[in-house]
Scaffold this active site. Structure first.
Site, mmCIF file in Angstrom:
data_model
loop_
_atom_site.group_PDB
_atom_site.id
_atom_site.type_symbol
_atom_site.label_atom_id
_atom_site.label_comp_id
_atom_site.label_asym_id
_atom_site.label_seq_id
_atom_site.Cartn_x
_atom_site.Cartn_y
_atom_site.Cartn_z
ATOM 1 N N CYS A 78 -11.113 -12.634 -27.003
ATOM 2 C CA CYS A 78 -10.855 -13.795 -26.138
ATOM 3 C C CYS A 78 -11.591 -13.692 -24.809
ATOM 4 C CB CYS A 78 -9.364 -13.952 -25.906
ATOM 5 S SG CYS A 78 -8.440 -13.928 -27.446
ATOM 6 N N HIS A 86 -6.860 -22.991 -25.378
ATOM 7 C CA HIS A 86 -7.542 -21.699 -25.414
ATOM 8 C C HIS A 86 -8.454 -21.590 -26.648
ATOM 9 C CE1 HIS A 86 -8.398 -17.545 -24.940
ATOM 10 N NE2 HIS A 86 -7.371 -17.025 -25.554
#
Lengths: 383, 383
Positions: A83, A332
């Protein structure tokens, strides 16, 4: 150290059922190129942060894909650190300019997560954790962060309400951000009463599954004024690593990689945490924002919950955190998040953040995390 | 431009049923650290080339994985450009040193390909091609390169035997390389009579499925003599991109990305192709070596087959190509190949290549390709 950002581009962060990865990436890239007032052929290279297109859509080699779709034949590199892929791509773009090899570089981040079943998204995201020591035993990311949350509650008395306040604040900010996936206010009660995911984390403690792309145009500092009167400069970059597996770490409640990356970035920028006007931090789960604000030095260890009680991290507070709405409300799309954070800071430092504008913002910080903290990358920006 | 290589490390390239990705990466990394005479804590950063661990073993975030397993908390970055991932990682490592941010950097490449079924390996490798415009229509990499081969035969009269000679030569060289997956001589007849894969390419025209890892230690040129009396220097780096999909290209028989990357690297190194003593080129299929020798300028377009007839690219020839045994005989753990190529050139330039030593080797070249040519990266090395 100084590298300029002369343009930004963002897609809406959303479930994009009608767009594929290449379309999202092209949209963000083209917007950034237009915002910088350059042409595609002015670019010397391209870096793309992407975590897992191989598993999400069967497609590796996405940097060349994007470059080819833009009709360019420049060096194109995909950078991956789970991420934190976007933040790492930004750092490599910065290095490539500092190396003297490139003058103008596009750095993008993109992820298309909704083309596979949601349960397989969870499996895919566990590729950021240790397959052999965590995933195979049934852990998921919510459960990893739930353990961090429980330990934080035990060690420091952090409350369920304080965690919920992260989501409430970030949804509030997201309401003022046109690209945010969620633009609705929520209450502490909403968060606590939402579906349990991994005790104590409920659905509204978790960042969502999102499609989206973001891009920035980096430029050698000396050339920036040729393209814009208001460049924003990256003046510090820091990165550090830790073990992939949470159980191998010294502590569950401090991400050592964040601490080290921040120290490196502050030192390089020649600032202290007191100089930071606002920050975008990695709130993949509400507890993650609390831990991040501590590890970045915004308060002492254990006091992250209090920052929320006191409104310190709200817009208008002493150090606004996640003015964009954060991962929680903006969404996200994993590889895109680090670049979206940079774009938010650029808007804020230029005074172009609309209703969510932080007054007199001078120094901004981005904090992007991979996995449960095996990678952390921090950038410092100034006008 | 000058960055030193002060150490190399290689695992055996093989089917490693008893080792996982992290063990292979650690083995290569540790060997490189020992070869350089440094300690892990001397490293400032780590770059890992890996194409598809997410699909091969369910594991993304492999750079942090390796760094954590080595007990380090340094910045760790995975770089991906399909089968050119190793070469791209090397280039990013070089940039990070030229940027002034790092002095000593480990660059590794690793891939574990045998943990999934062979037919799924083929599917996974198609992640390097265009999913939506190639993979979904049933194309595989052998069939992509078969089309290149057929067109090359049509345009330039390249023969089946000339292609076979690539495999024969590279197997011969591999017999002298202790890390090679295949260390057996083969004949032109063997190649032509082996199982048909995609007409005209047979099994022995194709590089195999392999597990393996390779690493090099990069060092700021000014510091290299502190660690070794015989550093090898990277004096040029070039990279270019093309469309992922083969049908979008100007030509099937020239990889424009190779031509551009080579021109960039030659220019930066201040050399011409005539100065090149030997090269490791990307022979994922036999036809690929023929095309590469043309695109790198070792002969004119269309004459790649003749180089083999005339023995020009044999050890002892004017410009030996793939002294290591190439991807064909050493094996092709996709992310590791670009670094293995660099390690071979280092051994050759130091005079440490044993039976396959090229006499008086001064300038070496590596050429690493992603997909069917959407990424190409070329490095030039000198003593």
């Amino acid at each position: 150290m100084k590298v300029a950002i002369i343009g930004i581009g963002l897609t809406k962060f959303d479930e994009h059922w009608d767009k594929n990865l290449r379309e999202l990436a092209i949209e963000a890239g083209t917007k950034a190129i237009e915002d910088a007032g350059i042409r595609g052929r002015d670019l010397n290279a391209m870096y793309i942060g992407n975590m897992s297109a191989g598993r999400f859509i069967g497609q590796e080699h996405v940097a060349a894909l994007v470059s080819g779709e833009l009709g360019l034949s420049i060096p194109a590199v995909r950078v991956e650190g789970a991420c934190a892929s976007g933040g790492l791509a930004l750092r490599e773009g910065v290095f490539s300019i500092l190396s003297g090899q490139n003058d103008i570089v596009l750095v993008g981040g993109a992820e298309k997560m909704t083309d596979i079943m949601p349960d397989y998204v969870t499996t895919t995201l566990m590729g950021a954790a240790d397959q052999e020591w965590e995933a195979y035993y049934g852990l998921t990311f919510p459960s990893l962060y739930a353990m961090i949350a429980r330990r934080h509650m035990f060690e420091f008395g952090t409350t369920r309400e304080q965690m919920a306040k992260v989501a409430v604040k970030n949804h509030h900010n997201g309401c003022m951000n046109p690209i945010a996936q969620f633009q609705n206010e929520i209450t502490i009660k909403d968060v606590i009463n939402s579906t349990m995911v991994a005790d104590p984390l409920t659905l509204l403690d978790c960042s969502p599954i999102t499609d989206g792309a973001a891009a920035v145009i980096l430029c050698k500092a000396e050339l920036a004024k040729k393209y814009t009167d208001t460049p924003v400069y990256i003046i510090g970059t820091g990165q550090a690593s830790d073990t992939l597996a949470l159980h191998d770490r010294r502590s569950l409640t401090t991400l050592d990689a964040t601490v080290k990356a921040a120290q490196m970035a502050y030192k390089q920028a020649g600032i202290t945490v007191k100089d930071v006007s606002l920050a975008e931090v990695h709130d993949c789960f509400t507890i993650a924002e609390i831990v991040a604000t501590e590890d970045l030095g915004f308060c002492k260890k254990g006091d992250g919950g209090k920052l929320l009680d006191e409104g310190v991290t709200e817009i208008g507070g002493k150090i606004p955190v996640n003015t964009s709405g954060g991962l929680k409300a903006v969404g996200h799309p994993v590889g895109a998040t680090g670049i979206k954070q940079a774009a938010e800071i650029v808007m804020q430092l230029k005074g172009e953040a609309g209703k969510r504008q932080v007054k007199d913002a001078k120094i901004g910080l981005t904090h992007n995390v991979g996995g449960s903290g095996a990678t952390a990358v921090v950038h410092i920006f100034s006008r």
